[in-house]
Design a protein around this motif. Structure first.
Motif, PDB file in Angstrom:
ATOM      1  N   GLU A  44       2.578  10.070 -15.164  1.00 32.32           N
ATOM      2  CA  GLU A  44       2.449   8.157 -15.922  1.00 32.32           C
ATOM      3  C   GLU A  44       2.569   7.187 -14.665  1.00 32.32           C
ATOM      4  OE1 GLU A  44       5.565   8.879 -18.692  1.00 32.32           O
ATOM      5  OE2 GLU A  44       5.216   9.947 -19.438  1.00 32.32           O
ATOM      6  N   GLN A  45       2.414   7.214 -13.529  1.00 35.19           N
ATOM      7  CA  GLN A  45       1.991   6.370 -12.556  1.00 35.19           C
ATOM      8  C   GLN A  45       1.030   5.895 -12.207  1.00 35.19           C
ATOM      9  OE1 GLN A  45       6.054   7.274  -9.492  1.00 35.19           O
ATOM     10  NE2 GLN A  45       4.947   9.348  -9.620  1.00 35.19           N
ATOM     11  N   LEU A  46       0.848   4.838 -12.107  1.00 35.17           N
ATOM     12  CA  LEU A  46      -0.393   4.257 -11.558  1.00 35.17           C
ATOM     13  C   LEU A  46       0.136   3.786  -9.541  1.00 35.17           C
ATOM     14  CD1 LEU A  46      -2.548   3.353 -11.105  1.00 35.17           C
ATOM     15  CD2 LEU A  46      -1.949   0.904 -11.872  1.00 35.17           C
ATOM     16  N   CYS A  47      -1.129   4.875  -8.743  1.00 39.88           N
ATOM     17  CA  CYS A  47      -0.391   4.488  -7.416  1.00 39.88           C
ATOM     18  C   CYS A  47      -1.422   3.964  -6.468  1.00 39.88           C
ATOM     19  CB  CYS A  47      -0.475   6.343  -6.790  1.00 39.88           C
ATOM     20  SG  CYS A  47       0.749   6.584  -7.454  1.00 39.88           S
ATOM     21  N   LYS A  48      -1.466   3.306  -5.587  1.00 40.22           N
ATOM     22  CA  LYS A  48      -1.778   2.679  -4.410  1.00 40.22           C
ATOM     23  C   LYS A  48      -2.035   3.275  -3.260  1.00 40.22           C
ATOM     24  CE  LYS A  48      -0.492  -1.707  -5.683  1.00 40.22           C
ATOM     25  NZ  LYS A  48      -0.045  -3.654  -5.299  1.00 40.22           N
ATOM     26  N   ASP A  49      -3.764   2.847  -2.084  1.00 42.52           N
ATOM     27  CA  ASP A  49      -3.321   3.625  -0.761  1.00 42.52           C
ATOM     28  C   ASP A  49      -3.691   2.366   0.149  1.00 42.52           C
ATOM     29  OD1 ASP A  49      -6.667   3.401  -0.899  1.00 42.52           O
ATOM     30  OD2 ASP A  49      -6.783   5.349  -1.077  1.00 42.52           O
ATOM     31  N   ALA A  50      -4.055   1.096  -0.989  1.00 43.51           N
ATOM     32  CA  ALA A  50      -4.203  -0.597   0.232  1.00 43.51           C
ATOM     33  C   ALA A  50      -3.804  -1.012  -0.912  1.00 43.51           C
ATOM     34  CB  ALA A  50      -5.364  -0.060   0.026  1.00 43.51           C
ATOM     35  N   ALA A  51      -2.906  -2.516  -0.429  1.00 43.60           N
ATOM     36  CA  ALA A  51      -3.123  -3.463  -1.050  1.00 43.60           C
ATOM     37  C   ALA A  51      -3.412  -4.148  -1.705  1.00 43.60           C
ATOM     38  CB  ALA A  51      -1.820  -4.812  -0.074  1.00 43.60           C
TER      39      ALA A  51
ATOM     40  N   ALA B  36       0.584  -1.354  -0.026  1.00 39.00           N
ATOM     41  CA  ALA B  36       0.065  -0.240  -0.106  1.00 39.00           C
ATOM     42  C   ALA B  36       0.574   1.345   0.166  1.00 39.00           C
ATOM     43  CB  ALA B  36      -0.926  -0.071   1.004  1.00 39.00           C
ATOM     44  N   ASN B  37       0.407   2.239  -0.400  1.00 33.49           N
ATOM     45  CA  ASN B  37       0.799   3.646  -0.253  1.00 33.49           C
ATOM     46  C   ASN B  37       2.157   4.049  -1.292  1.00 33.49           C
ATOM     47  OD1 ASN B  37      -0.560   4.756   1.390  1.00 33.49           O
ATOM     48  ND2 ASN B  37       0.665   3.281   2.871  1.00 33.49           N
ATOM     49  N   HIS B  38       1.666   2.945  -2.114  1.00 30.04           N
ATOM     50  CA  HIS B  38       3.127   3.316  -4.058  1.00 30.04           C
ATOM     51  C   HIS B  38       2.789   3.631  -4.790  1.00 30.04           C
ATOM     52  CE1 HIS B  38       5.385   1.467  -0.559  1.00 30.04           C
ATOM     53  NE2 HIS B  38       6.601   1.768  -1.252  1.00 30.04           N
ATOM     54  N   CYS B  39       3.912   3.607  -5.339  1.00 27.62           N
ATOM     55  CA  CYS B  39       3.065   4.243  -6.883  1.00 27.62           C
ATOM     56  C   CYS B  39       4.394   3.583  -7.572  1.00 27.62           C
ATOM     57  CB  CYS B  39       3.123   5.343  -7.298  1.00 27.62           C
ATOM     58  SG  CYS B  39       2.504   6.760  -6.423  1.00 27.62           S
ATOM     59  N   ARG B  40       4.157   3.122  -8.985  1.00 29.27           N
ATOM     60  CA  ARG B  40       5.042   3.359 -10.143  1.00 29.27           C
ATOM     61  C   ARG B  40       4.701   3.105 -11.860  1.00 29.27           C
ATOM     62  NH1 ARG B  40       6.287  -1.404 -13.622  1.00 29.27           N
ATOM     63  NH2 ARG B  40       7.869  -2.769 -13.541  1.00 29.27           N
ATOM     64  N   VAL B  41       5.363   3.163 -12.184  1.00 32.21           N
ATOM     65  CA  VAL B  41       5.555   4.064 -13.536  1.00 32.21           C
ATOM     66  C   VAL B  41       4.702   3.105 -14.471  1.00 32.21           C
ATOM     67  CG1 VAL B  41       6.556   5.458 -16.108  1.00 32.21           C
ATOM     68  CG2 VAL B  41       7.542   6.413 -13.959  1.00 32.21           C
ATOM     69  N   MET B  42       3.766   3.187 -15.396  1.00 33.27           N
ATOM     70  CA  MET B  42       2.619   2.199 -15.997  1.00 33.27           C
ATOM     71  C   MET B  42       2.639   2.749 -17.486  1.00 33.27           C
ATOM     72  SD  MET B  42       2.591   0.156 -13.883  1.00 33.27           S
ATOM     73  CE  MET B  42       1.434  -0.936 -14.487  1.00 33.27           C
ATOM     74  N   PRO B  43       2.895   1.929 -18.251  1.00 29.82           N
ATOM     75  CA  PRO B  43       2.352   1.951 -20.030  1.00 29.82           C
ATOM     76  C   PRO B  43       1.495   2.100 -20.000  1.00 29.82           C
ATOM     77  CG  PRO B  43       3.420  -0.449 -19.215  1.00 29.82           C
ATOM     78  CD  PRO B  43       2.975   0.275 -18.016  1.00 29.82           C
ATOM     79  N   ALA B  44       1.114   3.346 -21.209  1.00 33.76           N
ATOM     80  CA  ALA B  44       0.089   3.712 -21.331  1.00 33.76           C
ATOM     81  C   ALA B  44      -1.796   3.061 -21.470  1.00 33.76           C
ATOM     82  CB  ALA B  44      -0.176   4.581 -22.814  1.00 33.76           C
ATOM     83  N   SER B  45      -0.926   1.619 -22.353  1.00 38.15           N
ATOM     84  CA  SER B  45      -2.863   0.886 -22.092  1.00 38.15           C
ATOM     85  C   SER B  45      -2.794   0.726 -20.222  1.00 38.15           C
ATOM     86  CB  SER B  45      -1.727  -0.617 -22.721  1.00 38.15           C
ATOM     87  OG  SER B  45      -0.842  -0.732 -21.884  1.00 38.15           O
ATOM     88  N   VAL B  46      -1.904   0.560 -19.469  1.00 41.06           N
ATOM     89  CA  VAL B  46      -2.558  -0.319 -18.525  1.00 41.06           C
ATOM     90  C   VAL B  46      -3.301   1.608 -17.768  1.00 41.06           C
ATOM     91  CG1 VAL B  46      -1.576  -0.602 -16.166  1.00 41.06           C
ATOM     92  CG2 VAL B  46      -0.718  -1.264 -17.876  1.00 41.06           C
ATOM     93  N   LEU B  47      -2.980   2.732 -17.481  1.00 42.27           N
ATOM     94  CA  LEU B  47      -3.179   3.246 -17.604  1.00 42.27           C
ATOM     95  C   LEU B  47      -4.619   3.844 -18.082  1.00 42.27           C
ATOM     96  CD1 LEU B  47      -0.276   6.423 -17.435  1.00 42.27           C
ATOM     97  CD2 LEU B  47      -1.199   4.630 -15.702  1.00 42.27           C
ATOM     98  N   GLN B  48      -4.633   3.354 -19.551  1.00 36.87           N
ATOM     99  CA  GLN B  48      -5.819   3.573 -19.753  1.00 36.87           C
ATOM    100  C   GLN B  48      -7.079   2.469 -19.934  1.00 36.87           C
ATOM    101  OE1 GLN B  48      -5.730   3.024 -24.307  1.00 36.87           O
ATOM    102  NE2 GLN B  48      -7.978   2.604 -25.412  1.00 36.87           N
ATOM    103  N   LEU B  49      -6.804   1.318 -19.417  1.00 42.54           N
ATOM    104  CA  LEU B  49      -7.287   0.395 -19.100  1.00 42.54           C
ATOM    105  C   LEU B  49      -7.975   0.422 -17.731  1.00 42.54           C
ATOM    106  CD1 LEU B  49      -6.655  -2.992 -20.432  1.00 42.54           C
ATOM    107  CD2 LEU B  49      -8.077  -1.333 -21.613  1.00 42.54           C
ATOM    108  N   VAL B  50      -6.847   1.479 -16.828  1.00 46.26           N
ATOM    109  CA  VAL B  50      -7.135   1.490 -15.501  1.00 46.26           C
ATOM    110  C   VAL B  50      -8.733   2.485 -15.567  1.00 46.26           C
ATOM    111  CG1 VAL B  50      -6.875   2.304 -12.952  1.00 46.26           C
ATOM    112  CG2 VAL B  50      -5.170   1.137 -14.444  1.00 46.26           C
ATOM    113  N   ARG B  51      -8.353   3.769 -16.333  1.00 50.84           N
ATOM    114  CA  ARG B  51      -9.190   4.774 -16.278  1.00 50.84           C
ATOM    115  C   ARG B  51     -11.245   3.936 -16.930  1.00 50.84           C
ATOM    116  NH1 ARG B  51      -4.540   7.531 -18.632  1.00 50.84           N
ATOM    117  NH2 ARG B  51      -4.504   9.399 -17.125  1.00 50.84           N
TER     118      ARG B  51
END
Length: 338
Positions: free
Chosen positions: A158-165, A85-100
């Motif tokens: 460009e990062q995907l972050c999470k505040d829980a695991a 939890a409470n970590h971020c990682r730079v992700m490809p554009a495809s991942v960010l698109q699908l998260v949206r």
């Protein structure tokens, strides 16, 4: 007549012979995403050979697997899932698109659809880290649900972050995304008459070799025989069927589906057996078919009508199956009932 069976859909191919003008129907395929893919296209003069097209298509599929697969530890999403939890990682554009896209579907379904249900899938025995298919205890279910919820994800540049695991699973939309990407590549290569399939999801455009439309039979959700509920022609659309009849277990006389409602953490228990969605975007058809299956026959129908979604519902009944199609499905499918 050749037929090609996939999950809930039967593709009516027609003739594969070449025409007198030199055109031919080419095809190739192979393994992908734990299943298979196939591409068929009409090759006119000057268009690339199947081997060259296959190279480009498999580049796309390899990239999708490298970015989105939860079944390989070195994929981008698997590495994100391993973060605390409470970590971020730079992700490809495809991942960010699908998260949206996942966020959109989650919000529109009041949380029923959620990309972070992988821990629940594992708990029930359906996920990539599953141990056995069984009914979890109330305590185990409550603990796992603390690590589920799209609202725990955040995109920061460009990062995907999470505040829980939380752990993200793209299985409900990855194939549709791959098909849209493949369709764009085929079009860029000058190919406008094609039918592409990946893990049972479809996208087609143009016409077959004989000049007729690509025809798809939507089947009854059963394994003992092939029964076509509806035959439709598609041109420029994606088609996706989600069902609860292939992946389930029975315990104590009760049937438990792999389709989970993220709001409860429980398998769906309604009588909706399958949903087929037709949409210009294969990605949206893929995600919406899952969303509607989770919502069920009444809520799903209302959702489809409210959002003008082309959806075909197959429900279990005492006498077999009954069907219902949205107004948009009737319009987009052209009422092809032959």
């Amino acid at each position: 007549m050749l037929t090609w069976r996939r999950y809930g859909l039967l593709v009516l191919i027609g003739t594969l012979s070449a025409c007198g003008n030199g055109d031919s129907l080419e095809s190739f395929g192979g393994p992908t995403m734990g299943s298979t893919y196939s591409v068929k296209y009409v090759r006119h003069a000057g268009l690339p050979a199947p081997a060259d097209v296959q190279v480009e298509v498999e580049k796309i599929l390899a990239e999708v697997d490298r970015h989105l697969s939860t079944y390989r530890s070195d994929s981008d999403i698997a590495q994100f899932n391993a973060l605390p939890a409470n970590h971020c990682r730079v992700m490809p554009a495809s991942v960010l698109q699908l998260v949206r896209v996942g966020e959109q579907l989650s919000m529109q379904s009041a949380g029923a659809f959620d990309l972070t249900v992988e821990p629940l899938l594992n708990l029930w025995g359906f996920g990539p880290q599953a141990r056995e298919e069984k009914i979890p205890t109330a305590q185990a279910l409550a603990e796992v649900r603390q690590h589920v919820g799209h609202d725990h994800l955040r995109i920061d540049g460009e990062q995907l972050c999470k505040d829980a695991a939380v752990e993200v699973d793209f299985n409900s939309i990855a194939a549709g995304y791959a098909l849209d990407t493949i369709a764009a590549k085929l079009t860029a290569m000058g190919i406008h008459d094609y039918l592409a399939e990946a893990t049972g999801e479809l996208k087609a455009a143009g016409r077959k070799l004989d000049g007729t439309a690509w025809r798809i039979a939507v089947e009854e959700p059963r394994d003992d025989q092939q029964v076509a509920e509806r035959i439709i022609a598609i041109d420029g659309y994606g088609l996706s069927t989600s069902g609860d009849y292939r992946n389930y277990f029975v315990q104590g006389g009760q049937r438990f589906s792999h389709t989970l409602d993220a709001r409860t953490g429980l398998p769906v228990s309604h009588n909706l057996a399958s949903v087929t969605v037709i949409h210009p975007s294969a990605l949206m058809a893929d995600g919406l078919s899952t969303l509607l299956l989770i919502l069920g026959p009444e809520q799903g129908w209302d959702y489809a009508e409210k959002h003008d979604i082309g959806a075909f519902f197959v429900m279990r009944a005492d006498t077999g199956f009954v069907t219902r199609s949205s107004h948009a499905f009737e319009r987009l499918s052209g009422r092809k009932t032959e």
